[in-house]
Design an enzyme around this catalytic site. Structure first.
Site, mmCIF file in Angstrom:
data_model
loop_
_atom_site.group_PDB
_atom_site.id
_atom_site.type_symbol
_atom_site.label_atom_id
_atom_site.label_comp_id
_atom_site.label_asym_id
_atom_site.label_seq_id
_atom_site.Cartn_x
_atom_site.Cartn_y
_atom_site.Cartn_z
ATOM 1 N N THR A 109 0.912 -1.230 0.102
ATOM 2 C CA THR A 109 0.091 0.112 -0.117
ATOM 3 C C THR A 109 0.807 1.230 0.080
ATOM 4 O O THR A 109 2.114 1.189 0.383
ATOM 5 C CB THR A 109 -0.945 0.102 1.395
ATOM 6 O OG1 THR A 109 0.072 0.004 2.427
ATOM 7 C CG2 THR A 109 -1.990 -1.253 1.212
ATOM 8 N N GLU A 153 -5.535 -3.630 -1.661
ATOM 9 C CA GLU A 153 -5.849 -4.854 -0.675
ATOM 10 C C GLU A 153 -7.248 -5.662 -1.618
ATOM 11 O O GLU A 153 -7.443 -6.626 -1.310
ATOM 12 C CB GLU A 153 -6.491 -4.333 0.464
ATOM 13 C CG GLU A 153 -5.563 -3.984 1.723
ATOM 14 C CD GLU A 153 -5.204 -2.366 1.517
ATOM 15 O OE1 GLU A 153 -5.713 -1.944 0.482
ATOM 16 O OE2 GLU A 153 -4.922 -1.897 2.510
ATOM 17 N N LYS A 176 -16.050 16.064 10.575
ATOM 18 C CA LYS A 176 -16.970 15.906 11.587
ATOM 19 C C LYS A 176 -17.566 17.313 12.234
ATOM 20 O O LYS A 176 -16.854 17.742 12.971
ATOM 21 C CB LYS A 176 -16.585 14.936 12.568
ATOM 22 C CG LYS A 176 -16.158 13.580 12.080
ATOM 23 C CD LYS A 176 -15.585 12.444 12.941
ATOM 24 C CE LYS A 176 -15.623 11.202 12.194
ATOM 25 N NZ LYS A 176 -14.300 10.801 12.194
ATOM 26 N N TRP A 188 -21.481 14.458 9.405
ATOM 27 C CA TRP A 188 -20.451 14.273 8.635
ATOM 28 C C TRP A 188 -20.619 14.954 7.272
ATOM 29 O O TRP A 188 -21.770 15.144 6.600
ATOM 30 C CB TRP A 188 -20.061 12.668 8.257
ATOM 31 C CG TRP A 188 -19.703 11.925 9.422
ATOM 32 C CD1 TRP A 188 -19.542 12.351 10.646
ATOM 33 C CD2 TRP A 188 -19.317 10.261 9.281
ATOM 34 N NE1 TRP A 188 -18.992 11.296 11.426
ATOM 35 C CE2 TRP A 188 -19.113 10.199 10.588
ATOM 36 C CE3 TRP A 188 -19.215 9.716 8.340
ATOM 37 C CZ2 TRP A 188 -18.365 8.976 10.940
ATOM 38 C CZ3 TRP A 188 -18.747 8.437 8.614
ATOM 39 C CH2 TRP A 188 -18.301 7.934 9.731
HETATM 40 P P1 AMP Z 1 -4.424 2.329 -3.315
HETATM 41 O O1 AMP Z 1 -4.439 1.221 -2.329
HETATM 42 O O2 AMP Z 1 -3.304 3.178 -3.261
HETATM 43 O O3 AMP Z 1 -4.913 2.032 -4.349
HETATM 44 O O4 AMP Z 1 -5.302 3.517 -2.598
HETATM 45 C C1 AMP Z 1 -6.748 3.046 -2.390
HETATM 46 C C2 AMP Z 1 -7.697 4.075 -1.956
HETATM 47 O O5 AMP Z 1 -7.708 5.148 -2.924
HETATM 48 C C3 AMP Z 1 -9.060 3.648 -1.916
HETATM 49 O O6 AMP Z 1 -9.340 3.045 -0.405
HETATM 50 C C4 AMP Z 1 -9.761 5.092 -1.809
HETATM 51 O O7 AMP Z 1 -9.758 5.728 -0.707
HETATM 52 C C5 AMP Z 1 -8.984 5.735 -2.880
HETATM 53 N N1 AMP Z 1 -9.679 5.605 -3.973
HETATM 54 C C6 AMP Z 1 -9.433 4.707 -5.242
HETATM 55 N N2 AMP Z 1 -10.307 4.883 -6.164
HETATM 56 C C7 AMP Z 1 -11.209 5.966 -5.934
HETATM 57 C C8 AMP Z 1 -12.248 6.716 -6.466
HETATM 58 N N3 AMP Z 1 -12.631 6.195 -7.682
HETATM 59 N N4 AMP Z 1 -12.868 7.427 -5.571
HETATM 60 C C9 AMP Z 1 -12.456 7.883 -4.604
HETATM 61 N N5 AMP Z 1 -11.504 7.314 -3.937
HETATM 62 C C10 AMP Z 1 -10.700 6.298 -4.463
#
Ligand code: AMP
Length: 552
Positions: A192, A337, A444, A449
């Site tokens: 991550t 994940e 918040k 929210w």
């Molecule tokens: P990563 O593991 O680096 O790909 O990050 C995943 C996170 O990116 C997700 O849990 C979201 O918070 C954010 N994310 C991915 N796609 C979107 C989307 N289309 N809209 C909003 N947030 C997104």
């Protein structure tokens, strides 16, 4: 209890290598085109790719690599990196793609945590390798993705001894049948981005990789086909480029790999030259492409659709792609994940009967789950919330390509068998999911929210705004209130008051930000996401003009 009646079908394991073998056998002449870091364009076919991936498998076996061991990669989207995807996993080792945009200390942490045996790197990362190599004593060798001539030209100043990839695989003949592995054995390891704390590893299986590729290719997902030329802008070092290197051989598509040239002009020219029909990337890269196209006054001739995800697709970007350039935008959501795809905003037949505005509004959301993923939103008490499009809570998911636990961590992240995504979302009656925030970014205000993403999207639809980020700012009465940080387009003249007034009628009155401030640029993570944590630090001392309101 009587024993079940088992079906009588072949027990053929789902293996990553079968994706490449399929493409080599049935789409053998279909091209893979790469812009190399050497500067030129390289072309070969799925058949050639399989042969060289097998040569790599043989070379790794020759180096003593055992099944299950990790081989790291620090590389751009290119054919040699693609060969690592299949050559490493094909012989049973684990392909560990590393994000080179992370801080060197984080890269070293990841290499050590993964216990990488060898690390293959593009020559542009020689300096990075020199920085981290002393911190990674267990790495047995660093493999430069190039030939001896390139290495002697480009790596003359490198302190770390490097093996030549071409020399290594050149010694092998590629006459190697992929072994039949257990489909539950590990295939890829992705970490991550680690915006808080150290990055955590998601270890995929061959089975999850292939199932994800199947689902990603479906018409209501990315809809990949043998008629496509696919250019993944999303890097192969970030969540397996959203599974495109697996979906492309599954369907036999042409693959176009842009290397390290990701500026608007280079991407546009490659797309046009190679007849690219489908692409995928995060909003920030598309911003660069759209800006270039506007300035240069050029249009797409072949691009038909693009997946935008990784962070929320600004509605203004969706409109620009579709209304100005006739390119369909598929908004998608997922995470490391989840291999990563979870939902995509494609409409059903019934939703297509809605007015154009209603349809667009739906397509700005993150969409439906793909078959295989299940999701729910839960409230503070852990109880599932109704699918009414307004109740928002923590988004939980489960499915065969969702992690069960993190690599080398004993405690399970699951809650009642579900993975808590850390995102806050609503789900409507049609199962359309809408991310309103990361749980740590939600504002918040007085126990209610407020979605920071919604406030950002309004601001980014202003013609004079290039980028906007909304963060929580402390407030004596409401605990937190929204503050919007704005980067203006060059030559913009709009004032703070005008930008605040822009919210009138677009959001609930109590959602209207308390302040707008201007910045030259916004901090981004290594994967192009807004770095809200950093922004909150930067504006920790900011005093909102509304704090003088009488506290009751
Ligand atoms: P990563 O593991 O680096 O790909 O990050 C995943 C996170 O990116 C997700 O849990 C979201 O918070 C954010 N994310 C991915 N796609 C979107 C989307 N289309 N809209 C909003 N947030 C997104």
């Amino acid at each position: 209890m009587t024993s079940p009646l088992f079906g009588q079908m072949m027990d053929v394991p789902l293996l990553a290598s079968s994706l490449l073998s399929h493409a080599a056998r049935h789409f053998g002449d279909t091209e893979i085109v790469s812009r190399r870091i050497e500067g030129d364009i390289h072309r070969y076919t799925w058949r050639d790719c399989e042969k060289r991936a097998k040569q790599l498998s043989q070379a790794l076996i020759g180096l003593g690599v055992q099944p299950g061991e990790r081989i790291g990669t620090l590389a751009w989207n290119g054919y040699r990196h693609l060969e690592c995807y299949f050559g490493v996993t094909g012989m049973g080792a684990v392909c560990h793609t590393i994000n080179p945009r992370l801080f060197p200390d984080q890269v070293a942490f990841i290499v050590n945590h993964a216990d990488d045996e060898y690390v293959a790197f593009d020559m542009t990362f020689a300096t990075l390798v020199d920085i981290i190599a002393p911190q990674c004593p267990n790495v047995k060798g660093w493999i430069a993705l190039g030939d001896e001539t390139c290495i002697s030209t480009h790596l003359a100043d490198m302190a770390t001894p490097a093996l030549s990839y071409e020399t290594l695989i050149g010694r092998c003949d590629g006459d190697y049948p992929w072994p039949v592995l257990d489909e539950r054995s590990a295939s890829f390891l992705c970490y991550t981005s680690g915006t808080t704390g150290n990055p955590k590893g998601a270890l995929y299986t061959h089975r999850s990789t292939v199932l994800h590729a199947f689902a990603a290719s479906l018409p209501d997902a990315m809809g990949c086909s043998a008629r496509d030329a696919i250019l993944p802008v999303v890097p192969m070092f970030h969540v397996n480029a959203w599974g495109i290197p697996h979906a492309a051989p599954l369907v036999g598509a042409k693959l176009v790999l842009p290397g390290n040239c990701l500026d608007g002009k280079a991407l546009y020219e490659l797309m046009e030259a190679e007849g690219v029909t489908f692409s995928a990337g995060v909003p920030t890269v598309w911003l660069g492409l759209l800006n270039y196209m506007k300035q240069a006054g050029v249009r797409f001739n072949t691009l038909k659709r693009t997946v935008i995800g990784g962070s929320a697709c600004p509605p203004a970007m969706l409109r620009s792609f579709e209304d100005e350039y006739g390119v369909e935008v598929i908004h998608a959501w997922g995470m490391t994940e989840m291999s990563p795809l979870g939902t995509l905003a494609k409409l059903t037949w019934r939703q297509q009967q809605l007015t154009p505005d209603e349809q667009r509004h739906l397509r700005e959301k993150q969409g439906h789950v793909m078959f295989g993923v299940d999701m729910k939103v839960v409230g503070d008490d852990g109880q599932e919330l109704p699918w009414d499009g307004t109740s928002f809570g923590d988004l939980h998911v489960r499915g065969p390509w969702v992690i069960d636990r993190y690599f080398r961590k004993d405690d399970s992240p699951l809650i009642d068998g579900w993975f808590p995504t850390g995102d806050v979302a609503t789900i409507d009656a049609d199962g359309f999911m809408h991310i309103t925030d990361r749980s740590k970014d939600v504002i918040k205000s007085g126990g209610e929210w407020i979605s920071s993403i919604d406030l950002e999207n309004v601001m980014m639809s202003h013609p004079q705004v290039a980028e906007a980020a909304c963060i929580a700012c402390s407030h004596p009465k409401w605990t937190e209130r929204p503050l919007v940080v704005v980067v203006l387009r060059p030559g913009a003249t709009v004032t703070r008051e005008e930008l605040l007034a822009f919210y009138d009628g677009k959001v609930a009155k109590w959602w209207k930000p308390d302040d707008v401030v201007f910045a030259d640029e916004l901090p981004h993570t290594a994967t192009g996401k807004l770095q809200k944590l950093r922004l909150r630090e930067l504006y920790r001392e900011h005093v909102l003009p509304t704090v003088d309101e009488k506290v009751v």
